[in-house]
Motif scaffolding. Sequence first.
Motif, PDB file in Angstrom:
ATOM      1  N   SER A 275       0.827  -1.206   0.000  1.00  0.00           N
ATOM      2  CA  SER A 275       0.000   0.000   0.000  1.00  0.00           C
ATOM      3  C   SER A 275       0.862   1.257   0.000  1.00  0.00           C
ATOM      4  CB  SER A 275      -0.933   0.006   1.210  1.00  0.00           C
ATOM      5  OG  SER A 275      -0.190  -0.047   2.423  1.00  0.00           O
ATOM      6  N   PHE A 277      -0.737   4.216   0.537  1.00  0.00           N
ATOM      7  CA  PHE A 277      -1.501   5.176   1.323  1.00  0.00           C
ATOM      8  C   PHE A 277      -1.305   4.933   2.823  1.00  0.00           C
ATOM      9  CE2 PHE A 277      -4.489   1.910  -0.396  1.00  0.00           C
ATOM     10  CZ  PHE A 277      -4.668   1.175   0.769  1.00  0.00           C
ATOM     11  N   LYS A 280       2.865   3.838   4.758  1.00  0.00           N
ATOM     12  CA  LYS A 280       3.258   3.129   3.542  1.00  0.00           C
ATOM     13  C   LYS A 280       3.736   1.714   3.849  1.00  0.00           C
ATOM     14  CE  LYS A 280       4.353   6.967   0.459  1.00  0.00           C
ATOM     15  NZ  LYS A 280       5.365   7.556  -0.437  1.00  0.00           N
ATOM     16  N   THR A 327      -1.801   0.848  -5.819  1.00  0.00           N
ATOM     17  CA  THR A 327      -2.405   1.785  -4.869  1.00  0.00           C
ATOM     18  C   THR A 327      -1.797   3.166  -5.078  1.00  0.00           C
ATOM     19  OG1 THR A 327      -0.760   1.366  -3.136  1.00  0.00           O
ATOM     20  CG2 THR A 327      -2.718  -0.052  -3.169  1.00  0.00           C
ATOM     21  N   PRO A 329      -1.836   7.340  -3.184  1.00  0.00           N
ATOM     22  CA  PRO A 329      -2.359   8.315  -2.226  1.00  0.00           C
ATOM     23  C   PRO A 329      -2.800   9.589  -2.945  1.00  0.00           C
ATOM     24  CG  PRO A 329       0.032   8.401  -2.235  1.00  0.00           C
ATOM     25  CD  PRO A 329      -0.379   7.399  -3.295  1.00  0.00           C
ATOM     26  N   SER A 332      -8.045  10.890  -1.158  1.00  0.00           N
ATOM     27  CA  SER A 332      -8.478   9.687  -0.456  1.00  0.00           C
ATOM     28  C   SER A 332      -7.516   8.575  -0.831  1.00  0.00           C
ATOM     29  CB  SER A 332      -9.910   9.324  -0.827  1.00  0.00           C
ATOM     30  OG  SER A 332     -10.012   9.099  -2.221  1.00  0.00           O
ATOM     31  N   ASP A 333      -7.579   7.475  -0.111  1.00  0.00           N
ATOM     32  CA  ASP A 333      -6.683   6.364  -0.375  1.00  0.00           C
ATOM     33  C   ASP A 333      -7.293   5.471  -1.440  1.00  0.00           C
ATOM     34  OD1 ASP A 333      -5.068   7.359   1.614  1.00  0.00           O
ATOM     35  OD2 ASP A 333      -6.022   6.147   3.171  1.00  0.00           O
ATOM     36  N   ASN A 348     -12.021   3.484  -2.907  1.00  0.00           N
ATOM     37  CA  ASN A 348     -11.534   4.487  -1.963  1.00  0.00           C
ATOM     38  C   ASN A 348     -11.637   3.950  -0.539  1.00  0.00           C
ATOM     39  OD1 ASN A 348     -11.113   6.392  -4.007  1.00  0.00           O
ATOM     40  ND2 ASN A 348     -13.240   7.025  -3.954  1.00  0.00           N
TER      41      ASN A 348
END
Length: 350
Positions: A275, A277, A280, A327, A329, A332-333, A348
Motif C-alpha cells: 500500500s 496510502f 506506507k 495503490t 495516495p 483519499s486512499d 476508496n
Amino acid sequence: MEAAASGRLVLNTEDGCLCWFDLRTKDVLLTIEATNKAISSVCFKAGNEDFVYVSAGNEILSFDVRMGSQSKPLETYNYNREEINQIAVSSKGFLAAADDSGDVKIVNTMQKCLYKRLREAHTSICSSVQFIPWRPWTAITGGLDSKLAVWDFSKGRTLFSIDYGSPEMQNRSSSASAGQCLNPAFIHSVAVSEEGGLYKVCAVARGDGAVDVVDLEYELAPAKSKGPSRAGGSAMSSKGTDLGNGSSNQSQQKRILLDYTMGGHTAAVSCVAFSAFGEKGKFLVSGGNDASVKLWDWSKGFSSETNSNSELVLDIDVKKKVNWLCTAPTDSDNLIVCDTSKVVKVYNFP
C-alpha cells in the motif's frame, strides 16, 4: 498500469495506447498512441513523473508526457531477444527488462547502453523484476519456473534464490497447495517494500494461490550472522530460514505464508502490491484468478508479540479475473484494479 504521487494514473493497453487519468476527478488527461503493439509494462522515471518507459514486444520506448498526445519516443532500446513481460527503473537510472527467454537486461539510461545481462537463474519465462530500493545495486526477479532470484546486478550474479517448485518447498507449503495440485507455484508478480519501512521484505504472487512474504535482509545477511539453525527450521534457499503460516510468536520469524486457510485466494495470484496510502507498506494487496482482491495486514506476522497473526482485512469480489492492481495516495486512499473487463475499478478507503 502505474500510479503517480501526483494523483495521476497511467494505463497501458493492448492496442498500444497510453492513457492518463486524474484520480481525483476520474477524467482522461491525455492519450498517446505509443506503438502498434500491445504494451506489456509501464513505469515512471525515478524522480520525474513526466517521463515514462513502456515495453512492447521486445522493445522499450520512452516518452515525455509534457509533449502531449503527439509525443514521439525519445529513446528506444532493443536489447531483449524475446517479448518483455515487465520493466522497472531504479533511482540510479538503471532500467531492467524481464523477458520470455528467462533473461533480464539491465540498461544504463544515462549512458544509453546495455549495462548487464542477468541469465541462467531462470529456465523459463521471467515474469517479473523489481529493484530493491535500500540496496541500489540489487534487483529481484521471479519466473514461471517457480524461482525467485536476488541479484547483484553490478556483477551479474545471484546472491540467493528460492525454488518454490522443489519437492522440499512443495511439501512445506502443502497448506497452500491443497486443492491446487494442478497449479504449480509459478511466480506471476513480485513487490518490494519501500525504503524506510518497518520491514525490508518482498511479496511473491504464486500460481498455487499463496502469497509469500520473505525477509530480504535476513536472506541477504552473511550466513554466519544468522547463527545455527533452529529446530523446525528449513532450507527455503541455500542459506536456510524459517517457514511460517501467516502467524508468529517468535521474533525470529523470517517468512510468512498468506494462503486460503487464512481466507486467501483459491486460484493463482496474479499480482501483489504494498500500500502507498496511510502508513506506507502497512498493507499488502493481492489480486487473483479467483476474481478477488485481498487486503492483508501482513506485518503482524513478523511481530514478536504473542498470538500476533497476519490478518485478512478486506476481501473484494471484483467479478472478473484480476490482471493488475496498484495503490495511490490522493485526497483519499485509492486502490486501482484492472481486470479482464474493459472497466478500471477504483476503490476508496476512508
